[in-house]
Design a protein around this motif. Structure first.
Motif, PDB file in Angstrom:
ATOM      1  N   UNK A  38      36.099  38.299  42.566  1.00 53.12           N
ATOM      2  CA  UNK A  38      35.347  38.616  41.356  1.00 53.12           C
ATOM      3  C   UNK A  38      33.866  38.599  41.678  1.00 53.12           C
ATOM      4  N   UNK A  39      33.254  39.750  41.541  1.00 50.65           N
ATOM      5  CA  UNK A  39      31.821  39.873  41.725  1.00 50.65           C
ATOM      6  C   UNK A  39      31.130  39.676  40.380  1.00 50.65           C
ATOM      7  N   UNK A  40      29.862  39.304  40.385  1.00 48.41           N
ATOM      8  CA  UNK A  40      29.146  39.098  39.120  1.00 48.41           C
ATOM      9  C   UNK A  40      29.212  40.322  38.219  1.00 48.41           C
ATOM     10  N   UNK A  41      29.602  40.111  36.979  1.00 40.86           N
ATOM     11  CA  UNK A  41      29.660  41.192  36.011  1.00 40.86           C
ATOM     12  C   UNK A  41      30.862  42.094  36.130  1.00 40.86           C
ATOM     13  N   UNK A  42      31.783  41.735  37.024  1.00 38.56           N
ATOM     14  CA  UNK A  42      32.962  42.584  37.220  1.00 38.56           C
ATOM     15  C   UNK A  42      34.239  41.814  36.937  1.00 38.56           C
ATOM     16  N   UNK A  43      35.314  42.567  36.746  1.00 34.21           N
ATOM     17  CA  UNK A  43      36.613  41.966  36.542  1.00 34.21           C
ATOM     18  C   UNK A  43      37.157  41.408  37.864  1.00 34.21           C
ATOM     19  N   UNK A  44      38.002  40.415  37.735  1.00 36.30           N
ATOM     20  CA  UNK A  44      38.692  39.917  38.927  1.00 36.30           C
ATOM     21  C   UNK A  44      39.682  40.979  39.384  1.00 36.30           C
ATOM     22  N   UNK A  45      39.709  41.219  40.684  1.00 33.41           N
ATOM     23  CA  UNK A  45      40.567  42.279  41.206  1.00 33.41           C
ATOM     24  C   UNK A  45      41.386  41.773  42.386  1.00 33.41           C
ATOM     25  N   UNK A  46      42.540  42.356  42.528  1.00 33.11           N
ATOM     26  CA  UNK A  46      43.389  42.022  43.667  1.00 33.11           C
ATOM     27  C   UNK A  46      42.767  42.589  44.932  1.00 33.11           C
ATOM     28  N   UNK A  47      42.773  41.773  45.968  1.00 28.80           N
ATOM     29  CA  UNK A  47      42.306  42.209  47.280  1.00 28.80           C
ATOM     30  C   UNK A  47      43.498  42.476  48.189  1.00 28.80           C
TER      31      UNK A  47
END
Length: 114
Positions: A38-47
């Motif tokens: 999860x980057x600032x201002x972004x949704x958590x995403x699968x890596x």
């Protein structure tokens, strides 16, 4: 299930890092282990994720650069990250899926900057 992640840090663009996550508790019921970010201002995403049967899944932005693996004897999942880009900077979370539940580790910060 308890998850303990480690290995984050500051790395130059093009550099490498390896994240580790140790699982404890009801580990026999874990279907898959994975990494999200999860980057600032972004949704958590699968890596990336790996099932108990060894099936791998990668997000398109990291294919060819990141490798997920697991050591069943150590109940540990790893994320080898190569050719890191500034856009890879985020808090990385390990996860464990048990039936319909998703468990989270505490997160480890990866900073990619010159």
């Amino acid at each position: 299930v308890q998850l303990q992640a480690s290995g984050g840090g500051l790395v130059l663009p093009g550099g490498s890092l390896t994240l580790s996550c140790s699982a404890s508790g009801r580990i026999l019921n874990i279907h898959s282990l994975g990494w999200y970010r999860q980057a600032p201002g972004k949704e958590r995403e699968l890596v990336a994720a790996i099932t108990s049967g060894g099936i791998l899944n990668y997000a398109d932005p990291v294919k060819g650069r990141f490798t997920i693996s697991r050591d069943n004897a150590k109940n540990t999942v790893y994320l080898q990250m190569n050719s890191l880009k500034p856009e890879d900077a985020a808090v990385y979370y390990c996860s464990a899926r048990v039936m319909a539940a998703l468990y989270w580790g505490q997160g480890t910060l990866v900073t990619v900057s010159s």
